[in-house]
Write an enzyme that holds these catalytic residues in place. Sequence first.
Site, PDB file in Angstrom:
ATOM      1  CG  ASP A 105       0.145  -4.025   2.926  1.00 19.56           C
ATOM      2  OD1 ASP A 105       0.266  -3.424   1.845  1.00 19.56           O
ATOM      3  OD2 ASP A 105       0.138  -3.445   4.029  1.00 19.56           O
ATOM      4  CG  HIS A 150      -0.367   0.309   2.511  1.00 19.64           C
ATOM      5  ND1 HIS A 150      -0.053  -0.664   3.440  1.00 19.64           N
ATOM      6  CD2 HIS A 150      -0.025   1.483   3.094  1.00 19.64           C
ATOM      7  CE1 HIS A 150       0.437  -0.089   4.520  1.00 19.64           C
ATOM      8  NE2 HIS A 150       0.470   1.209   4.336  1.00 19.64           N
ATOM      9  CB  SER A 192       3.110   1.764   6.177  1.00 18.74           C
ATOM     10  OG  SER A 192       1.937   1.937   6.924  1.00 18.74           O
TER      11      SER A 192
END
Length: 490
Positions: free
Chosen positions: A162, A132, A233
């Site tokens: 992911d 992402h 992230s």
Amino acid sequence: MIRFNFKALSACALSTALAATVSTVLLPMTPAVAQVRVLPDFTDLVEQVGPSVVNIRTLEKISPRSAPGGQFDPDMLEFFRRFGLPIPNIPNGPRQSPPPGHGQQPNQEEQPRGVGSGFILTSDGMIMTNAHVVDGADEVIVTLTDKREFKAKIIGADKRSDVAVVKIEATGLPAVKVGDVSRLKVGEWVMAIGSPFGLENSVTAGIVSAKQRDTGDYLPFIQTDVAINPGNSGGPLINMRGEVVGINSQIYSRSGGSMGISFSIPMDEAVRVSEQLRATGRVTRGRIGVQIEQVTKEVAETNGLGTPYGALVRGVETGGPADKAGVEAGDIIIKFDGKKVEKSSDLPRMVGGTKPGVKSNLTVFRRGASKDLTVTIAEIEAEKTAAKTPEKTPKESKMAQAMGLELSDLTDAVKKELKIKGGVQVNAASGAAARAGLRQGDVILSVANVAVASVAGFEKIVADLDKSKPVNILYRRGDWAQYTVIRFNP
């Protein structure tokens, strides 16, 4: 016995002697003091792993007319660009006219999309991050701790896990050490390094809160209380040995910021995905063509399984691998290739990690007995759209009405089309039947593990049931045979 000459002792001496005596008498009875551990010092870990962590900025080419930045004055745009923050998109917000002196903008310009983190997987420039983070980016910029910047090429990204891999043209880079996730323990100290809100090389620490946390179809996440925020992230989760054990991926938050619950992708799973991405640019997963759900206590009891475990097959794709292997709706898959299926979410991971074309063994529990089947794993593909069966004139059925059903018999033409020998069609569903998931167009094939040939047959089967207990229903919807449980008294 210990005696004292109280006349010869001063008050001070007497007090000291009594204290010593009490100490001598009570000391053996004092419970052992728990071992106190010193809080960890992360400075060495930061020096060791820090140079392997990178900042990732993504850019998007957009037209000035459609750019969200056209809704803000230039000073505000400059603020977002300077700090590497994504520009908010407010479609209905007021637009600002460019101030005097600003020339004509080019046809396309690059706008910051977002900021994330990553870490160096190999010394020749392979970098791992979240899918992402790079999803939808036209350009990816990687910044090392020594402030060198590189344009990165996206090697591959897998949205299901992911995980993404990008490549920069550099050599001699400090690669991370990959840790053994199976050695990770709940309560163990861990550390994260990343770029929360664009603040590069920020270090946070905490403990492992849980392992095997189910928040996705294909990954059992590591839960920690490490402070993770937007921008973290893709960064590494590091154990006290300086090894990467996870990729920071998600947080639970009501505010958008850290609330003490964060989730990381286990590194063993991430490495398996990255190997496929590096080899082919995509991830291939297996499928067998079943719809599953958790085995509840009621389902286990009605099927004679006892302890609830495994994956309940609610639907079987007609002509799919499981259908060809003999799997039926209502089966409970209890083993895959000899490994016990503890809960339904285990099965997609086991099957998904199996190479398409491989023959695997399934152990199913059916009507009180275990049965071994051989299934050929197929590659994951888009689900088929269920076909709609024609409606028929309903027949009166008191038992069906008590369950919230209006039923009709099937014509021979419909049976031939669906390739079934019997069944009754659902013309309407309400009450208990609707709560169980039945709807118009479904074809009921069996009730309480007894095949249904007609509405009259359905009526007879249901009349003999204990209405205080739930009853299992096998039905057909389009190309799928499915399974559910109806409760007469919810």
